[in-house]
Design an enzyme around this catalytic site. Structure first.
Site, PDB file in Angstrom:
ATOM      1  N   TYR A   1      38.388 -16.346  27.011  1.00 38.52           N
ATOM      2  CA  TYR A   1      37.479 -17.182  27.815  1.00 38.52           C
ATOM      3  C   TYR A   1      36.035 -16.721  27.598  1.00 38.52           C
ATOM      4  O   TYR A   1      35.138 -17.522  27.314  1.00 38.52           O
ATOM      5  CB  TYR A   1      37.913 -17.031  29.264  1.00 38.52           C
ATOM      6  CG  TYR A   1      37.203 -17.838  30.323  1.00 38.52           C
ATOM      7  CD1 TYR A   1      37.721 -19.062  30.732  1.00 38.52           C
ATOM      8  CD2 TYR A   1      36.071 -17.351  30.963  1.00 38.52           C
ATOM      9  CE1 TYR A   1      37.109 -19.787  31.747  1.00 38.52           C
ATOM     10  CE2 TYR A   1      35.452 -18.065  31.972  1.00 38.52           C
ATOM     11  CZ  TYR A   1      35.977 -19.289  32.369  1.00 38.52           C
ATOM     12  OH  TYR A   1      35.378 -19.998  33.373  1.00 38.52           O
TER      13      TYR A   1
ATOM     14  N   ASP B   1      35.136 -23.698  41.487  1.00 38.98           N
ATOM     15  CA  ASP B   1      33.982 -22.957  40.968  1.00 38.98           C
ATOM     16  C   ASP B   1      32.703 -23.601  41.476  1.00 38.98           C
ATOM     17  O   ASP B   1      32.281 -24.606  40.934  1.00 38.98           O
ATOM     18  CB  ASP B   1      34.020 -22.944  39.443  1.00 38.98           C
ATOM     19  CG  ASP B   1      32.895 -22.117  38.840  1.00 38.98           C
ATOM     20  OD1 ASP B   1      32.062 -21.577  39.583  1.00 38.98           O
ATOM     21  OD2 ASP B   1      32.866 -22.020  37.596  1.00 38.98           O
TER      22      ASP B   1
END
Lengths: 121, 121
Positions: free
Chosen positions: B14, B38
């Protein structure tokens, strides 16, 4: 929802409580019906007696916490921190803990992320 | 439950995907029905199209991630990391992300802990 600054103060008080060897101060950050999953993946404990016992053992071990970086908040009722917990000469564990709060600023849930590979003995 | 090492490799991938500007690589780490919150406290997004769009924007912004310390595992199907995300000259955000995995090693849930105070513009 508690203020961001309030949540971060509680996480700092958690670190400071270990530094000062004050298990009651650490346990007192938690609501009476809080849940602790440490490490994540093991069965959680909950309730005042279990929390008091957990931190009497943890703080009583002589463990000290050093933060990896600044404590993080959220846009909700959670905050998180990355740190290394060390019992000098015994063990070091790299952990990330996430704590969720009630409106009174007490911790209702703590989840500690560390795996077998994050432990050095 | 995926191996600890496998989960940590995904979190590193990631970080690497952002470094390489490869949005498809980052989005491809997620299961098709994954959920992303998020920051934590905002409404989550879910599903392949939303995830692809989210990372097209995030990676496309030029954001780069630098880890605060080693990636953490757990005793379950979760891993976590603390990092600073920076869009050079625009914004820096200190975050902790927790990811939960399915048995195939795909991320099914991502939660990003960062608050208003964790942003520098």
């Amino acid at each position: 929802m508690p203020e961001q600054e309030r949540m971060k103060q509680v996480l700092q008080a958690y670190v400071d409580g270990f530094a000062e060897g004050d298990a009651a101060a650490v346990a007192g950050l938690f609501a009476d019906d809080a849940t602790i999953e440490d490490p994540v993946g093991n069965p959680p404990i909950s309730g005042r007696a279990a929390i008091d016992e957990f931190y009497a053992n943890a703080v009583g071990s002589g463990a000290k916490l050093s933060l990896d970086g600044p404590i993080r908040g959220s846009h909700g009722n959670s905050a998180a921190m990355a740190f290394t917990i060390e019992v000098p000469g015994v063990v070091r564990i790299r952990a990330i803990e996430v704590m969720t709060f009630d409106d009174d600023g007490k911790v209702t849930e703590m989840r500690a992320y560390w795996g077998p590979d994050d432990v050095e003995q």
